[in-house]
Design an enzyme around this catalytic site. Structure first.
Site, PDB file in Angstrom:
ATOM      1  N   HIS A  27       0.847  -1.190   0.000  1.00  0.00           N
ATOM      2  CA  HIS A  27       0.000   0.000   0.000  1.00  0.00           C
ATOM      3  C   HIS A  27       0.879   1.235   0.000  1.00  0.00           C
ATOM      4  CE1 HIS A  27      -0.175   0.939   4.623  1.00  0.00           C
ATOM      5  NE2 HIS A  27       0.960   0.374   4.312  1.00  0.00           N
ATOM      6  N   CYS A  37       5.896   6.395   4.377  1.00  0.00           N
ATOM      7  CA  CYS A  37       4.735   5.551   4.074  1.00  0.00           C
ATOM      8  C   CYS A  37       3.957   6.039   2.853  1.00  0.00           C
ATOM      9  CB  CYS A  37       3.812   5.467   5.280  1.00  0.00           C
ATOM     10  SG  CYS A  37       4.563   4.581   6.660  1.00  0.00           S
ATOM     11  N   HIS A  43       3.581  -5.118   3.662  1.00  0.00           N
ATOM     12  CA  HIS A  43       3.558  -5.695   5.005  1.00  0.00           C
ATOM     13  C   HIS A  43       3.007  -7.110   4.924  1.00  0.00           C
ATOM     14  CE1 HIS A  43       4.046  -1.732   6.858  1.00  0.00           C
ATOM     15  NE2 HIS A  43       3.112  -1.285   6.027  1.00  0.00           N
ATOM     16  N   HIS A  78      -1.598 -10.671  -1.341  1.00  0.00           N
ATOM     17  CA  HIS A  78      -0.763 -10.414  -2.510  1.00  0.00           C
ATOM     18  C   HIS A  78      -1.404  -9.417  -3.475  1.00  0.00           C
ATOM     19  CE1 HIS A  78       1.505 -13.767  -0.883  1.00  0.00           C
ATOM     20  NE2 HIS A  78       2.522 -13.312  -1.611  1.00  0.00           N
ATOM     21  N   GLU A 130       0.313  -4.545  11.695  1.00  0.00           N
ATOM     22  CA  GLU A 130       0.972  -4.183  10.437  1.00  0.00           C
ATOM     23  C   GLU A 130       2.452  -4.553  10.465  1.00  0.00           C
ATOM     24  OE1 GLU A 130       0.113  -0.432   7.955  1.00  0.00           O
ATOM     25  OE2 GLU A 130       1.937   0.048   9.068  1.00  0.00           O
TER      26      GLU A 130
END
Length: 147
Positions: A27, A37, A43, A78, A130
């Site tokens: 992400h 980020c 993750h 995935h 996470e």
């Protein structure tokens, strides 16, 4: 899988089940304040979904564990979370795929499924890790009305 202890949520239901699952996903957080980020990164998420209720279904389940896994793992494993534009939105901070929003989204997906079942179980908590040192817990306010 390592046995884990999660913060528990108080409720008055007779049954409670917990489903653990992992999914690997990438992400990015589309906000300048997100720092590193904001870049695409991934993750191995670890999720625990807590479901409670008073009535079992025709199979004797509160909910089938496999159904919960299918809802979340099969959908997000995935993948690039930002591509799931039906649940995440790069233009709305309340729908960015942050840990908090992903936890809430897992709740929304599970609860929508449960709302369609005859025994109407309730998702009372989603624990989403996470990283090894960072996690979020989402508890819907409406769950408190069952007490």
């Amino acid at each position: 899988m390592i046995q884990q202890i999660y913060p528990s949520v108080q409720h008055s239901f007779q049954y409670e089940l917990n489903k653990d699952m992992q999914f690997a996903a990438a992400h990015s957080i589309p906000a300048e304040e997100a720092g590193h980020c904001a870049r695409v990164h991934g993750h191995t998420y670890f999720a625990n979904v807590t479901i409670a209720g008073d009535e079992l279904d025709s199979s004797g389940f509160l909910v089938n564990f496999a159904a919960v896994k299918k809802l979340i793992h099969n959908r997000f494993d995935h993948t690039y979370l930002n591509d799931h534009t039906d649940v995440f939105d790069n233009n709305d901070p309340n729908r960015f795929p942050t840990t908090e929003v992903v936890a809430r989204t897992i709740y929304e997906i599970v609860q929508a499924f449960l709302d369609e079942t005859p025994n109407k179980a309730t998702c009372v908590q989603v624990f989403l890790r996470e990283t090894p040192t960072s996690y979020c817990i989402y508890r819907p306010k409406k769950a408190a009305s069952h007490d």
